[in-house]
Design a protein around this motif. Structure first.
Motif, mmCIF file in Angstrom:
data_model
loop_
_atom_site.group_PDB
_atom_site.id
_atom_site.type_symbol
_atom_site.label_atom_id
_atom_site.label_comp_id
_atom_site.label_asym_id
_atom_site.label_seq_id
_atom_site.Cartn_x
_atom_site.Cartn_y
_atom_site.Cartn_z
ATOM 1 N N VAL A 83 73.663 20.152 29.747
ATOM 2 C CA VAL A 83 73.265 19.617 31.072
ATOM 3 C C VAL A 83 74.455 19.834 32.004
ATOM 4 O O VAL A 83 75.169 18.890 32.356
ATOM 5 N N GLY A 140 81.902 9.948 33.113
ATOM 6 C CA GLY A 140 80.622 10.591 32.827
ATOM 7 C C GLY A 140 79.660 9.605 32.196
ATOM 8 O O GLY A 140 79.916 8.391 32.155
ATOM 9 N N GLY A 141 78.551 10.149 31.686
ATOM 10 C CA GLY A 141 77.510 9.299 31.124
ATOM 11 C C GLY A 141 77.972 8.508 29.912
ATOM 12 O O GLY A 141 77.531 7.377 29.685
ATOM 13 N N SER A 142 78.860 9.090 29.129
ATOM 14 C CA SER A 142 79.322 8.391 27.929
ATOM 15 C C SER A 142 80.085 7.131 28.311
ATOM 16 O O SER A 142 79.850 6.047 27.763
ATOM 17 N N HIS A 182 70.711 9.746 23.673
ATOM 18 C CA HIS A 182 71.928 10.568 23.604
ATOM 19 C C HIS A 182 72.938 9.951 22.628
ATOM 20 O O HIS A 182 73.040 8.725 22.518
ATOM 21 N N CYS A 184 75.904 9.421 22.852
ATOM 22 C CA CYS A 184 76.936 8.536 23.425
ATOM 23 C C CYS A 184 76.556 7.065 23.238
ATOM 24 O O CYS A 184 77.450 6.206 23.166
ATOM 25 N N THR A 235 65.924 5.650 27.872
ATOM 26 C CA THR A 235 66.412 6.915 28.435
ATOM 27 C C THR A 235 65.478 7.397 29.538
ATOM 28 O O THR A 235 64.271 7.509 29.340
ATOM 29 N N GLY A 237 65.081 10.520 31.052
ATOM 30 C CA GLY A 237 65.410 11.939 30.985
ATOM 31 C C GLY A 237 66.231 12.226 29.750
ATOM 32 O O GLY A 237 67.463 12.253 29.815
ATOM 33 N N THR A 239 68.022 14.217 26.706
ATOM 34 C CA THR A 239 68.775 15.472 26.698
ATOM 35 C C THR A 239 67.966 16.594 26.051
ATOM 36 O O THR A 239 68.031 17.738 26.474
ATOM 37 N N ASP A 264 69.790 4.826 30.351
ATOM 38 C CA ASP A 264 70.593 6.041 30.431
ATOM 39 C C ASP A 264 69.851 7.028 31.324
ATOM 40 O O ASP A 264 68.949 7.742 30.872
ATOM 41 N N ALA A 266 71.605 9.263 33.011
ATOM 42 C CA ALA A 266 72.723 10.177 33.294
ATOM 43 C C ALA A 266 72.210 11.508 33.816
ATOM 44 O O ALA A 266 72.701 12.024 34.819
ATOM 45 N N TYR A 267 71.193 12.033 33.128
ATOM 46 C CA TYR A 267 70.617 13.310 33.569
ATOM 47 C C TYR A 267 69.480 13.097 34.573
ATOM 48 O O TYR A 267 69.484 13.646 35.679
ATOM 49 N N ASP A 293 74.741 10.310 36.306
ATOM 50 C CA ASP A 293 75.890 11.221 36.413
ATOM 51 C C ASP A 293 75.819 12.115 37.646
ATOM 52 O O ASP A 293 75.060 13.092 37.653
ATOM 53 N N HIS A 295 77.835 14.314 38.139
ATOM 54 C CA HIS A 295 78.275 15.648 37.699
ATOM 55 C C HIS A 295 77.206 16.401 36.917
ATOM 56 O O HIS A 295 77.471 17.477 36.380
ATOM 57 N N LYS A 296 76.011 15.860 36.862
ATOM 58 C CA LYS A 296 74.918 16.621 36.262
ATOM 59 C C LYS A 296 74.010 17.155 37.372
ATOM 60 O O LYS A 296 74.250 18.223 37.904
HETATM 61 C C1 LIG Z 1 70.839 11.742 28.769
HETATM 62 C C2 LIG Z 1 72.337 11.841 28.638
HETATM 63 N N1 LIG Z 1 73.054 10.725 28.516
HETATM 64 C C3 LIG Z 1 74.391 10.748 28.391
HETATM 65 C C4 LIG Z 1 75.066 11.935 28.372
HETATM 66 C C5 LIG Z 1 76.563 11.925 28.213
HETATM 67 O O1 LIG Z 1 77.149 12.213 29.439
HETATM 68 P P1 LIG Z 1 78.643 12.764 29.540
HETATM 69 O O2 LIG Z 1 78.641 14.047 28.769
HETATM 70 O O3 LIG Z 1 78.847 12.957 30.999
HETATM 71 O O4 LIG Z 1 79.547 11.758 28.960
HETATM 72 C C6 LIG Z 1 74.361 13.136 28.494
HETATM 73 C C7 LIG Z 1 75.068 14.428 28.463
HETATM 74 O O5 LIG Z 1 74.476 15.471 28.535
HETATM 75 C C8 LIG Z 1 72.954 13.084 28.645
HETATM 76 O O6 LIG Z 1 72.225 14.196 28.749
#
Ligand SMILES: Cc1ncc(COP(=O)(O)O)c(C=O)c1O
Length: 507
Positions: A83, A140-142, A182, A184, A235, A237, A239, A264, A266-267, A293, A295-296
């Protein structure tokens, strides 16, 4: 060495801008990816720290020769791996400007703090959290998920975790997330001291969304057994396939059981701007915490993650530790008397990552982000349609958001299930489709081997960049379109390459 004249800074700056311009404008004519040559990699790994300083010209020459030619690939229009998006131009320049100012965004009364506050408000409003919520830019997402779940731990454990940790816990704890969540989320639960055995993996339905009745049952079972549920990670979206869990239904389950709901996003979060997904993503705003995120799918250069927590004071209680050397901030507290960001998260010294989010959001505007995201969704749909129309390709999952999972199957789209191990090919070796035709069938291992070989050759060939994943144990190619530079022609070129490679296995 330490005091540059204005003219010298301008001269070096122009060299840097030339490199940036060359990289960003020339990238589409280059292979999407070519791996770092072994000799260069070895040289980088073995060269000791320089004993003497070098000139900027020498340093930039090194960058031009040894670094710039071997990018990750994600600036290219035909990069659809993991992503990862190309960077927004203003985000690129913002990183340099932020470094020039070089503030610590722990807190205080300087411009960067108010820029971050503004960005937090913009992102908060984007995903519909109330004004009392508190957000924070993170890596980031983590880190966003770790932060959200750390607040959940503080609120939900029923013991003083900050003082005593988890060792005096009167009962075991549990977390819930779908099997598609994910990694994370699991890492966060492990890092927070609960152990991965406290995670209840919840099965998904055919479309890879969390099975909500199964979630309800799992929580009820834990409660009946004296286990204390802490949080559900939903979630928005996934991954793997871009599936969006039924957030409203999960909110209902969490309310019924008094469980923290972390989303989550993030995406998928920014897709709330897309007309097609606005409804499904709206309940993100009802969560107790969420990750999104920039940055995604907002094209901000890495690293830029965002966490938001509905109960700002709970977030502060979970993290705040203000030693005297920070408490006596004086005029650094600012006209609005805002608490420091460092009271809401783990980091003390924090970078000015808000500037690249701010400048990127200004560059696109909400309408620009909406248009880019909708275009990516349309491109993914186009890819899925082309896959479905092709006899030698197979769609592996319902396309969600901008992700398409598919594989090459030669002339046989619908293979009968293998009847016995005798026909399996070990080791995932590629097989010619003609051979499959003769055999009249291909089992999962054969198709996995073939597609693994296609992916390897596609990446090394530089025509396009996909990655892979497994869906219910089946190997699949995966394209994630978070790329404002991609066109239909790029999709066509990638598919042509995949089909040509599939028809021409090497072993
Ligand atoms: C759905 C989802 N959550 C969390 C993450 C983790 O994000 P990051 O890699 O920015 O820590 C990702 C990374 O691709 C993701 O797709």
């Amino acid at each position: 060495m330490s005091h540059w004249t204005r003219e010298e800074i301008q001269r070096i700056g122009h060299l840097v801008v030339d490199l940036i311009a060359e990289h960003l404008s020339g990238i589409s004519n280059q292979p999407v990816f070519h791996p770092m040559p072994a000799d260069l990699a070895g040289q980088l790994l073995s060269t000791p720290a320089p004993s003497q300083g070098a000139t900027p010209d020498e340093i930039l020459r090194d960058f031009r020769d040894s670094v710039e030619p071997y990018p990750f690939g994600n600036g290219h229009p035909r990069f659809w791996g993991w992503v990862n998006s190309p960077p927004a131009l203003m985000g690129v320049f913002a990183d340099a400007l932020a470094a020039a100012m070089n503030p610590s965004c722990a807190g205080g009364n300087h411009a960067a703090i108010y820029v971050e506050r503004q960005v937090i408000t913009w992102l908060r409003e984007l995903i519909g959290f109330p004004a009392q919520a508190m957000g924070l830019l993170v890596s980031g997402g983590s880190m966003a998920t770790l932060t959200g779940l750390a607040v959940a731990r503080h609120v939900r454990c029923g013991i003083d975790v900050r003082a005593d940790g988890l060792r005096n816990a009167p009962q075991p704890f549990a977390f819930y997330m779908s099997t598609e969540a994910h990694s994370c989320a699991r890492k966060a639960v492990e890092l927070l001291g609960f152990g991965s055995s406290s995670i209840r993996p919840i099965a998904t339905t055919d479309d890879y969304r969390m099975d909500v009745p199964a979630l309800d049952t799992a929580i009820a079972r834990d409660v009946a057994n004296g286990v204390r549920p802490i949080a559900v990670v939903a979630t928005a979206g996934t991954t793997n396939t871009g599936a969006i869990d039924d957030l409203a239904a999960i909110r209902g389950v969490c309310d019924r059981h008094g469980v923290w709901m972390h989303v989550d996003a993030a995406y998928g979060g920014p897709a709330i701007l897309a007309d097609e997904y606005a409804e499904a993503l709206k309940p993100i705003g009802s969560a107790d915490s969420a990750a999104l995120d920039p940055h995604k799918w907002m094209f901000v250069p890495v690293e830029a993650g965002f966490v938001i927590v509905r109960d700002a004071s709970a977030m502060r209680d979970a993290f705040s530790l203000v030693p005297p050397y920070i408490r006596s901030a004086g005029s650094a507290t600012g006209v609005y008397g805002l608490p420091w960001f460092s009271e809401y998260g783990f980091q003390q010294t924090r970078g000015f990552r808000a500037l690249k989010v701010w400048m990127t959001m200004k560059q696109f505007g909400v309408t620009g982000h909406k248009a880019a995201i909708e275009e990516n969704i349309a491109l993914a749909r186009y890819l899925a349609d082309r896959v479905q129309a092709a006899p030698d390709l197979e769609l592996m999952a319902p396309p969600g958001l901008s992700i398409v999972c598919f594989r090459y199957v030669g002339g046989h789209r619908h293979w009968p299930e293998p009847s016995g191990d005798g026909e399996r090919r070990k080791g995932g070796a590629a097989v010619h489709p003609g051979e499959m035709t003769l055999a009249g069938r291909a089992d999962e291992a054969t198709l996995a081997g073939l597609n693994r070989s296609i992916l390897e050759r596609l990446q090394l060939g530089g025509e396009a960049f996909l990655t892979s994943t497994e869906l219910r144990g089946r190997y699949t190619l995966r394209a994630c379109v978070v790329n404002y530079r991609s066109t239909r022609d790029d999709i066509d070129r990638m598919l042509n390459a995949v089909r040509a490679l599939g028809a021409r296995p090497t072993n």
